[in-house]
Every structure is written in C-alpha cells, then in structure tokens.
Scaffold this motif. Structure first.
Motif, mmCIF file in Angstrom:
data_model
loop_
_atom_site.group_PDB
_atom_site.id
_atom_site.type_symbol
_atom_site.label_atom_id
_atom_site.label_comp_id
_atom_site.label_asym_id
_atom_site.label_seq_id
_atom_site.Cartn_x
_atom_site.Cartn_y
_atom_site.Cartn_z
ATOM 1 N N UNK A 14 8.967 -8.152 1.042
ATOM 2 C CA UNK A 14 8.559 -6.897 0.409
ATOM 3 C C UNK A 14 7.144 -7.000 -0.170
ATOM 4 N N UNK A 15 6.731 -8.121 -0.696
ATOM 5 C CA UNK A 15 5.424 -8.291 -1.334
ATOM 6 C C UNK A 15 4.336 -8.479 -0.290
ATOM 7 N N UNK A 16 4.585 -9.238 0.733
ATOM 8 C CA UNK A 16 3.579 -9.591 1.725
ATOM 9 C C UNK A 16 2.852 -8.409 2.353
ATOM 10 N N UNK A 17 3.510 -7.496 3.016
ATOM 11 C CA UNK A 17 2.812 -6.404 3.678
ATOM 12 C C UNK A 17 2.079 -5.498 2.702
ATOM 13 N N UNK A 18 2.617 -5.282 1.515
ATOM 14 C CA UNK A 18 1.928 -4.427 0.549
ATOM 15 C C UNK A 18 0.625 -5.074 0.074
ATOM 16 N N UNK A 19 0.590 -6.357 -0.085
ATOM 17 C CA UNK A 19 -0.610 -7.073 -0.495
ATOM 18 C C UNK A 19 -1.701 -6.984 0.557
ATOM 19 N N UNK A 20 -1.383 -7.017 1.827
ATOM 20 C CA UNK A 20 -2.378 -6.903 2.892
ATOM 21 C C UNK A 20 -2.991 -5.512 2.938
ATOM 22 N N UNK A 21 -2.192 -4.493 2.698
ATOM 23 C CA UNK A 21 -2.729 -3.134 2.706
ATOM 24 C C UNK A 21 -3.734 -2.940 1.571
ATOM 25 N N UNK A 22 -3.501 -3.502 0.425
ATOM 26 C CA UNK A 22 -4.423 -3.409 -0.702
ATOM 27 C C UNK A 22 -5.736 -4.124 -0.420
ATOM 28 N N UNK A 23 -5.654 -5.252 0.246
ATOM 29 C CA UNK A 23 -6.851 -6.016 0.592
ATOM 30 C C UNK A 23 -7.712 -5.232 1.576
ATOM 31 N N UNK A 24 -7.108 -4.639 2.569
ATOM 32 C CA UNK A 24 -7.849 -3.844 3.558
ATOM 33 C C UNK A 24 -8.503 -2.644 2.888
ATOM 34 N N UNK A 25 -7.788 -1.992 1.996
ATOM 35 C CA UNK A 25 -8.346 -0.832 1.283
ATOM 36 C C UNK A 25 -9.529 -1.255 0.410
#
Length: 158
Positions: A14-25
């Motif tokens: 649950x944490x992994x994919x959300x963290x990548x989206x924030x980095x890209x943004x």
C-alpha cells in the motif's frame, strides 16, 4: 491467522506505489519551475538589453541634433552681409539640455570666398563632429546674401 510476513507485505504494497506517485509529481513541479525561471530570466535580461540600446540610440540622436543646431546657427549668421566678412567663434551653443562647441569660422579657398564651419557635440559617450564649407552666391557686400553649402561632412577629428 495472519503471519507477520504477510502483514508487512500487505502494508508495503500500500505504501510503495503511493510514494512513487509523489516523487514523480514533485520532480514534475521542480522541472516546470526551473523552465519557468529560465524563461523569466531570459525575458528580464532581454528587456534590460533593449532599454540600454534604446538609451544609447537616444543619446546618439541628441548629440547629432545638438551638432546640427550649431552648424545651422553658424550658417544663419553667415547669411547676413555684416557677418560674412566678420569671422566669428569659438563659442558654445546650448540646445535645450545639450550643448555644442562651434570652432572659429575661418575663411578658405582662393580669396577667402568660402567659410569653414567646424562644430562638435558630445552626449554621454557619443560625439559627432561636422565640418561644413559654405559660400555666398552674391557678393558679400550685398545685403541679401544667399549662403550655399558646398560640403557637409561628419569627420572623426578636425
């Protein structure tokens, strides 16, 4: 019953994919901001350059106008019979905010039939120097003397 391993696996997924989206943004915002900053800086420097060029052209034109004013004044003075035989100068003429230097008008040519006018003007770093040779079309003793310009040239030095 759930094991410790499966609990961690579930939380990590649950944490992994959300963290990548924030980095890209965040990276997208940083790149867009950098591009906008570069464009804004370019516009500011271009404006400063245009303002400097405009001021330089304006000062150059002022020097040219002040110098022409001096020569026109001298030609006007030579247009009268009384001044044709009386050489005049040197003098400084004011043209509004600017001034020019009018060197002594001298007689040139065979029999002194020509009058040589030298004028210079400086505004800021722009200097213009004019050398004008004029003559009369009627004898200088006649009251209605007409002055003709034979040469009008900008020179580097007198």
């Amino acid at each position: 019953m759930m094991t410790l391993y499966s609990k961690r696996q579930r939380i990590g997924s649950r944490i992994g994919p959300q963290g990548n989206h924030g980095f890209v943004a965040l990276m997208t915002i940083i790149i867009i901001t950098a591009v906008a900053l570069i464009v804004a800086t370019t516009i500011v420097f271009k404006s400063i350059d245009q303002a400097t060029t405009g001021t330089a052209e304006y000062n150059n034109a002022r020097a040219w106008a002040a110098n022409n004013n001096c020569v026109e004044y001298a030609l006007g003075q030579l247009g009268t019979a009384s001044q044709w035989n009386n050489l005049f100068g040197p003098s400084t003429r004011n043209n509004g905010y600017d001034s020019c230097y009018l060197a002594a008008v001298t007689a040139t040519g065979t029999g002194g039939i020509y009058r040589l006018i030298k004028a210079s003007s400086t505004v800021d770093i722009y200097t213009h120097k004019l050398k004008v040779e004029a003559a009369t079309t009627t004898p200088p003793t006649v009251a209605a003397t007409t002055t003709s310009v034979y040469t009008w040239m900008e020179v580097g030095d007198f």
